[in-house]
Motif scaffolding. Structure first.
Motif, mmCIF file in Angstrom:
data_model
loop_
_atom_site.group_PDB
_atom_site.id
_atom_site.type_symbol
_atom_site.label_atom_id
_atom_site.label_comp_id
_atom_site.label_asym_id
_atom_site.label_seq_id
_atom_site.Cartn_x
_atom_site.Cartn_y
_atom_site.Cartn_z
ATOM 1 N N ALA A 46 -9.334 -10.380 -11.298
ATOM 2 C CA ALA A 46 -10.565 -10.895 -10.683
ATOM 3 C C ALA A 46 -10.774 -12.360 -11.047
ATOM 4 C CB ALA A 46 -11.767 -10.058 -11.116
ATOM 5 N N TRP A 47 -9.727 -13.153 -10.902
ATOM 6 C CA TRP A 47 -9.829 -14.575 -11.205
ATOM 7 C C TRP A 47 -10.794 -15.267 -10.244
ATOM 8 C CZ3 TRP A 47 -8.147 -16.438 -15.587
ATOM 9 C CH2 TRP A 47 -7.032 -15.882 -16.222
ATOM 10 N N GLY A 77 -9.967 -29.069 -17.515
ATOM 11 C CA GLY A 77 -11.285 -29.356 -18.037
ATOM 12 C C GLY A 77 -11.408 -29.345 -19.541
ATOM 13 N N ASP A 78 -10.325 -29.046 -20.263
ATOM 14 C CA ASP A 78 -10.446 -28.984 -21.721
ATOM 15 C C ASP A 78 -9.136 -29.392 -22.385
ATOM 16 O OD1 ASP A 78 -12.078 -26.540 -23.893
ATOM 17 O OD2 ASP A 78 -11.725 -28.674 -24.118
ATOM 18 N N GLY A 79 -8.607 -30.510 -21.950
ATOM 19 C CA GLY A 79 -7.364 -30.990 -22.552
ATOM 20 C C GLY A 79 -6.158 -30.124 -22.249
ATOM 21 N N ARG A 80 -6.215 -29.385 -21.135
ATOM 22 C CA ARG A 80 -5.103 -28.511 -20.738
ATOM 23 C C ARG A 80 -4.756 -27.518 -21.840
ATOM 24 N NH1 ARG A 80 -3.339 -29.794 -16.059
ATOM 25 N NH2 ARG A 80 -1.516 -28.481 -16.242
ATOM 26 N N LYS A 81 -5.787 -26.903 -22.406
ATOM 27 C CA LYS A 81 -5.579 -25.914 -23.461
ATOM 28 C C LYS A 81 -6.381 -24.651 -23.196
ATOM 29 C CE LYS A 81 -4.767 -29.341 -27.121
ATOM 30 N NZ LYS A 81 -5.261 -29.865 -28.422
ATOM 31 N N GLU A 82 -6.492 -24.250 -21.936
ATOM 32 C CA GLU A 82 -7.267 -23.065 -21.601
ATOM 33 C C GLU A 82 -6.346 -21.843 -21.572
ATOM 34 O OE1 GLU A 82 -10.965 -25.064 -19.158
ATOM 35 O OE2 GLU A 82 -9.452 -23.974 -18.024
ATOM 36 N N HIS A 83 -6.216 -21.193 -22.719
ATOM 37 C CA HIS A 83 -5.268 -20.093 -22.855
ATOM 38 C C HIS A 83 -5.942 -18.736 -23.062
ATOM 39 C CE1 HIS A 83 -2.163 -23.014 -22.786
ATOM 40 N NE2 HIS A 83 -2.435 -23.521 -23.967
ATOM 41 N N CYS A 84 -7.262 -18.682 -22.964
ATOM 42 C CA CYS A 84 -7.980 -17.417 -23.095
ATOM 43 C C CYS A 84 -8.813 -17.169 -21.843
ATOM 44 C CB CYS A 84 -8.867 -17.432 -24.346
ATOM 45 S SG CYS A 84 -7.918 -17.314 -25.890
ATOM 46 N N ILE A 85 -9.413 -15.999 -21.762
ATOM 47 C CA ILE A 85 -10.043 -15.568 -20.517
ATOM 48 C C ILE A 85 -11.381 -14.882 -20.804
ATOM 49 C CG2 ILE A 85 -8.552 -13.523 -20.613
ATOM 50 C CD1 ILE A 85 -8.760 -13.244 -17.640
ATOM 51 N N VAL A 86 -12.362 -15.187 -19.962
ATOM 52 C CA VAL A 86 -13.670 -14.534 -20.044
ATOM 53 C C VAL A 86 -14.033 -13.967 -18.684
ATOM 54 C CG1 VAL A 86 -14.557 -15.984 -21.918
ATOM 55 C CG2 VAL A 86 -14.905 -16.697 -19.537
ATOM 56 N N THR A 87 -14.935 -12.987 -18.705
ATOM 57 C CA THR A 87 -15.544 -12.510 -17.472
ATOM 58 C C THR A 87 -16.986 -12.993 -17.470
ATOM 59 O OG1 THR A 87 -15.989 -10.564 -16.078
ATOM 60 C CG2 THR A 87 -16.205 -10.248 -18.465
ATOM 61 N N ILE A 88 -17.439 -13.504 -16.334
ATOM 62 C CA ILE A 88 -18.731 -14.167 -16.224
ATOM 63 C C ILE A 88 -19.844 -13.161 -15.958
ATOM 64 C CG2 ILE A 88 -20.043 -15.957 -15.018
ATOM 65 C CD1 ILE A 88 -17.636 -17.010 -16.577
ATOM 66 N N PRO A 103 -18.650 -13.781 -6.250
ATOM 67 C CA PRO A 103 -18.467 -12.386 -5.848
ATOM 68 C C PRO A 103 -17.723 -11.628 -6.930
ATOM 69 C CG PRO A 103 -16.893 -13.788 -4.719
ATOM 70 C CD PRO A 103 -17.805 -14.709 -5.483
ATOM 71 N N ILE A 104 -17.753 -10.320 -6.881
ATOM 72 C CA ILE A 104 -17.175 -9.502 -7.945
ATOM 73 C C ILE A 104 -15.672 -9.728 -8.091
ATOM 74 C CG2 ILE A 104 -16.786 -7.488 -6.464
ATOM 75 C CD1 ILE A 104 -17.565 -5.777 -8.953
ATOM 76 N N GLU A 105 -15.005 -10.115 -7.012
ATOM 77 C CA GLU A 105 -13.553 -10.321 -7.103
ATOM 78 C C GLU A 105 -13.194 -11.671 -7.723
ATOM 79 O OE1 GLU A 105 -14.705 -11.159 -2.732
ATOM 80 O OE2 GLU A 105 -15.254 -9.769 -4.326
ATOM 81 N N HIS A 106 -14.196 -12.465 -8.100
ATOM 82 C CA HIS A 106 -13.923 -13.784 -8.687
ATOM 83 C C HIS A 106 -14.720 -13.993 -9.973
ATOM 84 C CE1 HIS A 106 -11.526 -14.900 -5.295
ATOM 85 N NE2 HIS A 106 -12.529 -14.928 -4.446
ATOM 86 N N ARG A 107 -14.649 -13.055 -10.892
ATOM 87 C CA ARG A 107 -15.457 -13.109 -12.111
ATOM 88 C C ARG A 107 -14.758 -13.810 -13.283
ATOM 89 N NH1 ARG A 107 -19.662 -11.840 -9.646
ATOM 90 N NH2 ARG A 107 -20.665 -9.798 -9.810
ATOM 91 N N TRP A 108 -13.440 -13.891 -13.287
ATOM 92 C CA TRP A 108 -12.725 -14.324 -14.485
ATOM 93 C C TRP A 108 -12.472 -15.836 -14.486
ATOM 94 C CZ3 TRP A 108 -8.162 -10.266 -14.668
ATOM 95 C CH2 TRP A 108 -8.709 -8.978 -14.728
ATOM 96 N N ASN A 109 -12.459 -16.397 -15.685
ATOM 97 C CA ASN A 109 -12.207 -17.827 -15.848
ATOM 98 C C ASN A 109 -11.383 -18.050 -17.104
ATOM 99 O OD1 ASN A 109 -12.391 -20.632 -15.495
ATOM 100 N ND2 ASN A 109 -14.248 -20.758 -16.733
ATOM 101 N N ASP A 110 -10.427 -18.993 -17.047
ATOM 102 C CA ASP A 110 -9.680 -19.342 -18.258
ATOM 103 C C ASP A 110 -10.443 -20.427 -19.014
ATOM 104 O OD1 ASP A 110 -9.072 -21.156 -16.181
ATOM 105 O OD2 ASP A 110 -7.171 -21.729 -17.102
#
Length: 220
Positions: free
Chosen positions: A157-158, A167-178, A187-194
């Motif tokens: 659900a990216w 946006g952060d020095g090209r070091k976004e290696h973890c994932i959250v759900t919003i 929308p529900i199919e686009h909840r995740w962000n690195d």
């Protein structure tokens, strides 16, 4: 071997020294925001140690299809969240940071997060990372769920244009759900962000899987 020295006064200043006592640099610290302080520490490759997190009691608890979930809203980094979650146990089952495998589970998690205000819980950690190899996202079981722009399992659900490692020095290696309350346009199919694993802080959703169940095995 680095040493930092703080001097208070009209203009609070931090001085950084190496093991030989040589001054590496100095920075005015007055009125700096947290993210500015973190960037400053990174600049001199000096580890920023965060205070231990007092997670307190779970704000909400619930169960779905044999899985138990507990929401702890105190913000923490990914490693802090993982260490805390894996220290917990429920009826003989070890805790771990949340992994989402279906839209049904995403909807249930959205409901849990929505019960907390967006100000308290804007997002929660998922137990996935591409730290080992850029663009290859794995769950904690080492199962790959996303590889170089393409999902490798039945459900992801990216967010739109995510993961973008930007946006952060090209070091976004973890994932959250919003939390749906934090961004009602998603929308529900686009909840995740690195996000950045060390700088970003989020709530912790602890998951207890049914005995013997593994994560991330439902392939396309």
């Amino acid at each position: 071997d680095l040493r930092v020295e703080w001097k208070s006064g009209a203009v609070p200043t931090a001085y950084f020294y190496n093991a030989d006592g040589k001054l590496l640099g100095e920075e005015i610290m007055g009125n700096m925001k947290e993210e500015q302080i973190e960037e400053f520490f990174d600049k001199y490759n000096f580890p920023l140690r965060r205070s231990p997190v007092d997670y307190g009691s779970a704000l909400f608890k619930g169960e779905l299809d044999g899985h138990r979930y507990e929401l702890y809203v105190k913000p923490s980094t990914f490693e802090q969240a993982r260490e805390f979650a894996e220290s917990l146990e429920y009826k003989g089952r070890k805790g771990s940071v949340l992994v989402i495998n279906s839209q049904e589970e995403q909807e249930y998690i959205d409901g849990l997060l929505s019960r907390s205000t967006a100000g308290r819980t804007s997002s929660a950690w998922l137990d996935g990372t591409d730290a080992e190899e850029e663009g290859v996202w794995k769950w904690r079981t080492d199962d790959v769920f996303y590889r170089n722009g393409e999902p490798t399992v039945a459900y992801t659900a990216w967010g739109k244009n995510e993961p973008n490692n930007g946006g952060d020095g090209r070091k976004e290696h973890c994932i959250v759900t919003i939390n749906p309350k934090a961004d009602k346009s998603l929308p529900i199919e686009h909840r995740w962000n690195d996000v950045n694993c060390e700088r970003y802080t989020a709530a912790t959703l602890v998951e207890y899987n049914p005995a013997g169940e593994e994560t991330g095995k439902e392939e396309l």
